[in-house]
Design an enzyme around this catalytic site. Sequence first.
Site, PDB file in Angstrom:
ATOM      1  N   THR A 160      27.238 138.713  57.901  1.00 21.09           N
ATOM      2  CA  THR A 160      27.372 138.496  59.958  1.00 21.09           C
ATOM      3  C   THR A 160      27.269 139.176  60.911  1.00 21.09           C
ATOM      4  O   THR A 160      27.240 140.137  60.237  1.00 21.09           O
ATOM      5  CB  THR A 160      28.842 137.746  59.707  1.00 21.09           C
ATOM      6  N   ARG A 188      28.780 125.081  51.597  1.00 25.73           N
ATOM      7  CA  ARG A 188      30.016 125.692  52.386  1.00 25.73           C
ATOM      8  C   ARG A 188      29.124 126.489  53.949  1.00 25.73           C
ATOM      9  O   ARG A 188      28.329 127.053  54.223  1.00 25.73           O
ATOM     10  CB  ARG A 188      30.322 126.760  51.440  1.00 25.73           C
ATOM     11  N   GLY A 190      31.236 128.825  56.931  1.00 23.59           N
ATOM     12  CA  GLY A 190      32.205 129.288  57.393  1.00 23.59           C
ATOM     13  C   GLY A 190      32.676 129.458  58.739  1.00 23.59           C
ATOM     14  O   GLY A 190      32.160 128.327  59.177  1.00 23.59           O
ATOM     15  N   GLY A 212      33.537 138.382  58.871  1.00 25.00           N
ATOM     16  CA  GLY A 212      34.269 138.658  57.618  1.00 25.00           C
ATOM     17  C   GLY A 212      34.935 137.628  56.604  1.00 25.00           C
ATOM     18  O   GLY A 212      34.043 137.334  56.498  1.00 25.00           O
ATOM     19  N   GLY A 214      35.903 134.557  56.502  1.00 21.98           N
ATOM     20  CA  GLY A 214      35.541 132.669  57.160  1.00 21.98           C
ATOM     21  C   GLY A 214      36.771 132.752  56.851  1.00 21.98           C
ATOM     22  O   GLY A 214      37.503 131.638  57.442  1.00 21.98           O
TER      23      GLY A 214
END
Length: 294
Positions: A160, A188, A190, A212, A214
């Site tokens: 991220t 998926r 986050g 971090g 999620g």
Amino acid sequence: MDPILIVHGGAWAMPDDAVDAHIRGVRAALAAGWRVLSSGGTALDAVEEFDAGRGSFLNRDGKVQLDALIMDGATLRAGGVGCVERLRNPVRAARKILSESPHVYFVGEGAERFAAEHGVALCDNAELVIPREVARLREYQALPDQHGNDLFAPEVSHDTVGAVALDRHGNIAAATSTGGTLNKAPGRLGDSSLIGCGCYADNHSAAVSTTGWGEPIMKLVLAKWTADRVGSGAQPGFAAEEAMLHLKNRVNGHGGIIVLNAKGEFGIAHNTPRMAWATKTAQREDAGVERNPR
């Protein structure tokens, strides 16, 4: 008003041999955004420069699947994309949604179609895949046990990236972009691209970007939680540290956060051993991977 730019590049137990590369990365990102701010561009223009894309982690099927959100603190307008596979710069597509759509969020093929219709070039997913990540995925998938919570440990990196900015007009903005976690299940999402979770901006409170694990961040709607504390009078530095304590104590989550208000006050915090970050004002530039609490 003097402009300010803060960026992050992921929070985890970064090994010593990865530190220099991460610092170079956040400094390069900082330079791109600062060129916009220093020439009179808006905070929104500056944070649009920050993107996860080529070289991101691969999902279980060996594809890059990207999520991003951008938000304008002056108007509360936001744009987000999720699970896109043919966009080299998902934040740019998110900006098109913010500026040219009555909606906030598009996902998958619909997001790609909207982007293409509004001038954002599509690419083949293979163009986003690099050999380093193919090798990383194969190594992980060869492990005897790929299940459990090992992917969500502080020792595992997250790709991220995010930024918060204040411009000369006194407006703030935020953007967060990610390829997610290594070997994630296709589809998926986050926290990064979800409004109020991994990204939020409001001139009346703060601009926030998180990084971090999620799932815990989503459960707490952590970016909005933090902005609300700034809006209630907390200093951004204190609110950032409080957010990391809340993340750990309430849901056993780990990550990092950058926070900036419209007065130019900011905070950087993480509850992982390290987080890549960089800051720049007209007077000073700084970068690092560790941040001591207050």
